[in-house]
Design a protein around this motif. Structure first.
Motif, PDB file in Angstrom:
ATOM      1  N   UNK A   8       0.833  -1.201   0.000  1.00 36.14           N
ATOM      2  CA  UNK A   8       0.000   0.000   0.000  1.00 36.14           C
ATOM      3  C   UNK A   8       0.870   1.254   0.000  1.00 36.14           C
ATOM      4  N   UNK A   9       1.921   1.262   0.804  1.00 37.12           N
ATOM      5  CA  UNK A   9       2.820   2.414   0.865  1.00 37.12           C
ATOM      6  C   UNK A   9       3.512   2.637  -0.474  1.00 37.12           C
ATOM      7  N   UNK A  10       3.940   1.544  -1.103  1.00 39.98           N
ATOM      8  CA  UNK A  10       4.614   1.650  -2.409  1.00 39.98           C
ATOM      9  C   UNK A  10       3.670   2.173  -3.479  1.00 39.98           C
ATOM     10  N   UNK A  11       2.460   1.637  -3.526  1.00 38.28           N
ATOM     11  CA  UNK A  11       1.474   2.088  -4.514  1.00 38.28           C
ATOM     12  C   UNK A  11       1.172   3.573  -4.317  1.00 38.28           C
ATOM     13  N   UNK A  12       0.956   3.976  -3.072  1.00 34.68           N
ATOM     14  CA  UNK A  12       0.645   5.377  -2.782  1.00 34.68           C
ATOM     15  C   UNK A  12       1.785   6.287  -3.225  1.00 34.68           C
TER      16      UNK A  12
END
Length: 241
Positions: A8-12
């Motif tokens: 999720x952090x990477x996608x964001x």
């Protein structure tokens, strides 16, 4: 950090850097579990929606995406009004002249254009919360794509789910995409298609040529993004003014 949180952090972070996706004005809800990433929220336009899906899908660990992204409508409309506009557009489109058209209202089919012996397709139109769902069958990939763009062009449409089946089945290709994009550009009254060249490689479309102003350049790019299965658009159109 758990793998779910890491994804999720990477996608964001990647979406934050994408020039099409404006997370500051249009924040998205991201959820990841068992390889499935869910994207939910409002986006500014079709470019932002498709770019968000493309970028997120390329992240390691993401096996599948649940798409709950919705466009902010250009003109807010009730579902019935959207449905009527889509049905009228399909009926008035000569390219779809051999398709019967049905409106699905509260689960029941209402005839818009009745089937006869000359028809070679049928299109069912249903709208739920601004999302246009097209089901039925058409005779070519181009017809499927044109029908989808007709639905996208209705200002109140927030998303289009194109479930039209092509009978008999056709193998898709970049040539098919180019034909469809050219056809759509020719049908757009705000675009001079004769001055635009279209190329496609791996369903990534490139637009080249000359347009009259920035607005026409924007419309041409949007038209290409609206076409079913187009994953990327490179807009190399030059403005003459």
């Amino acid at each position: 950090m758990k793998i779910e949180e890491q994804v999720v952090t990477t996608v964001a972070a990647v979406l934050e850097q994408d020039p099409y996706v404006n997370l500051h004005e249009f924040p998205l809800q991201l959820d990841f579990a068992s390889g499935v990433l869910t994207l939910e929220g409002n986006v500014e336009n079709i470019m932002a929606k498709k770019r968000a899906l493309e970028v997120a899908g390329a992240i390691s660990g993401v096996d599948r995406i649940v798409d709950r992204l919705r466009l902010v409508p250009a003109s807010p409309m009730q579902d019935g009004e959207i449905r009527d506009h889509v049905c009228n557009s399909l009926v008035s489109e000569n390219y779809l002249g051999t398709c019967a058209v049905w409106a699905i209202v509260k689960g029941k089919a209402e005839v818009v254009r009745e089937a006869d012996q000359d028809m070679d397709g049928n299109i069912d139109v249903e709208v739920q919360d601004g999302v246009v769902v097209l089901n039925g069958a058409v005779s070519s990939l181009s017809a499927k794509r044109v029908a989808g763009v007709m639905a996208w062009w209705v200002p109140g449409s927030r998303d289009v789910v194109n479930g039209l089946e092509v009978i008999p089945p056709q193998e898709d290709s970049d040539d098919e995409v180019v034909d469809a994009v050219c056809l759509v550009l020719e049908k757009d009254p705000f675009v001079n298609a004769s001055q635009i060249r279209v190329r496609s490689s791996g369903f990534n479309v490139t637009l080249e040529g000359v347009v009259r102003n920035q607005l026409e350049k924007k419309f041409a790019e949007s038209d290409a993004w609206y076409v079913f299965r187009v994953d990327q658009v490179t807009n190399l159109l030059m403005v003459s003014e």
